[in-house]
Motif scaffolding. Sequence first.
Motif, PDB file in Angstrom:
ATOM      1  N   VAL A  16      -3.664   4.781  -2.008  1.00  0.00           N
ATOM      2  CA  VAL A  16      -3.531   3.573  -2.704  1.00  0.00           C
ATOM      3  C   VAL A  16      -2.516   4.101  -3.838  1.00  0.00           C
ATOM      4  N   THR A  17      -1.619   3.047  -3.893  1.00  0.00           N
ATOM      5  CA  THR A  17      -0.683   3.221  -5.208  1.00  0.00           C
ATOM      6  C   THR A  17      -0.908   2.214  -6.145  1.00  0.00           C
ATOM      7  N   GLU A  18      -0.231   1.856  -7.299  1.00  0.00           N
ATOM      8  CA  GLU A  18      -0.423   1.073  -8.371  1.00  0.00           C
ATOM      9  C   GLU A  18       0.205  -0.380  -7.667  1.00  0.00           C
ATOM     10  N   GLU A  19       0.832  -0.493  -6.814  1.00  0.00           N
ATOM     11  CA  GLU A  19       1.547  -1.388  -6.499  1.00  0.00           C
ATOM     12  C   GLU A  19       1.061  -1.932  -4.942  1.00  0.00           C
ATOM     13  N   ALA A  20       0.697  -0.859  -4.090  1.00  0.00           N
ATOM     14  CA  ALA A  20       0.219  -1.530  -2.682  1.00  0.00           C
ATOM     15  C   ALA A  20      -0.509  -0.413  -2.045  1.00  0.00           C
ATOM     16  N   LEU A  21      -1.173  -0.851  -0.802  1.00  0.00           N
ATOM     17  CA  LEU A  21      -1.681   0.208   0.093  1.00  0.00           C
ATOM     18  C   LEU A  21      -0.553   0.895   1.119  1.00  0.00           C
ATOM     19  N   ASP A  22      -0.154   2.045   0.664  1.00  0.00           N
ATOM     20  CA  ASP A  22       0.898   2.724   1.155  1.00  0.00           C
ATOM     21  C   ASP A  22       0.525   3.452   2.367  1.00  0.00           C
TER      22      ASP A  22
ATOM     23  N   LEU B 182       3.988  -0.692   3.394  1.00  0.00           N
ATOM     24  CA  LEU B 182       3.480  -1.097   2.358  1.00  0.00           C
ATOM     25  C   LEU B 182       2.761  -2.601   2.524  1.00  0.00           C
TER      26      LEU B 182
ATOM     27  N   PRO C 152      -0.414  -5.389   0.810  1.00  0.00           N
ATOM     28  CA  PRO C 152      -1.213  -5.850  -0.509  1.00  0.00           C
ATOM     29  C   PRO C 152      -2.176  -5.091  -0.785  1.00  0.00           C
ATOM     30  N   LEU C 153      -2.605  -4.801  -2.062  1.00  0.00           N
ATOM     31  CA  LEU C 153      -3.598  -3.960  -2.550  1.00  0.00           C
ATOM     32  C   LEU C 153      -4.954  -4.636  -2.237  1.00  0.00           C
ATOM     33  N   ALA C 154      -5.202  -6.121  -2.135  1.00  0.00           N
ATOM     34  CA  ALA C 154      -6.247  -6.616  -1.918  1.00  0.00           C
ATOM     35  C   ALA C 154      -6.837  -6.403  -0.572  1.00  0.00           C
TER      36      ALA C 154
ATOM     37  N   LEU D  74     -11.354   1.817   4.360  1.00  0.00           N
ATOM     38  CA  LEU D  74     -10.775   1.287   2.999  1.00  0.00           C
ATOM     39  C   LEU D  74     -11.880   0.596   2.302  1.00  0.00           C
TER      40      LEU D  74
END
Length: 270
Positions: free
Chosen positions: A29-35, A81, A83-85, A125
């Motif tokens: 998990v990064t600040e912008e995405a699931l990597d 990459l 989305p984080l959601a 996750l």
Amino acid sequence: MLLAVSFLLLSVGALGATPRFEVSGTVVVTEEALDVRVDVKNAGDAAASSLSVEGELFGERRQARFVAGLLPGRSASTHLLFPLAVPRAGVHALALLLEYPEEGPRDAAGNPPMASQRAYLLLALGGNAEPAVRIEAPELRLDTRGDLRLGLESTDGAPHRVRLRVLTARGVRAETPPMEVDVPARGRAAPVVTLMRSGAARGTRHGILVVAATIDGALERTTVATGVVEIAPTPAWMPSLNTPLFVLALVLLAAAAAIEVRRARGRGLC
């Protein structure tokens, strides 16, 4: 933050020398995405001159390319990459489709024929849980259209409701859309999925993925099974002509017998 180290089982099916891919990966998990890092090794006996990797997670698709291809025995990595959601905590399947050019005549636009293999990663996750069901996916022999009869059983003695889907590679198509299946606490659910041949060469074998994810419960629990579809060889033309040839032979024999009878009568022998 490292959420999961995922391991892949790749479903393949081909004849002769061919690339064969083994895949593993991690998700961060990064600040912008699931990597999601996808590590690919060519464990086959032929090179892939180029390689495309497409991943699907939560209905989102991402693609990466290895433009230089992958030689036998070599490995490479790429990142997808997303989305984080996360719609629901638990174990989710990242479905992968690996496509590469193969030998053969090019089309009118100059494009080579393409081959593909299915693969997957299981990503934990926000929570981790063991599979709620087990899947039996028998081998299917397919001519043009056929029904794949699956078996689903509970692994923990409790009933479950799962969302079931079958993922195919290039040349085979699932006609049945994703469905919801009730799996009893004891016994077996037996859903049927219709598959179609859509360009796969005759006499070849193709891997498929069967994915079942729970709808009930606090965590998503995902099971993935691999299966094989064998495309029937080209029908032999001689067996199909056996009956017409037999009838024709009888007709010719009858005609020959009639001619001989007429000749005999003409000579006064009958």
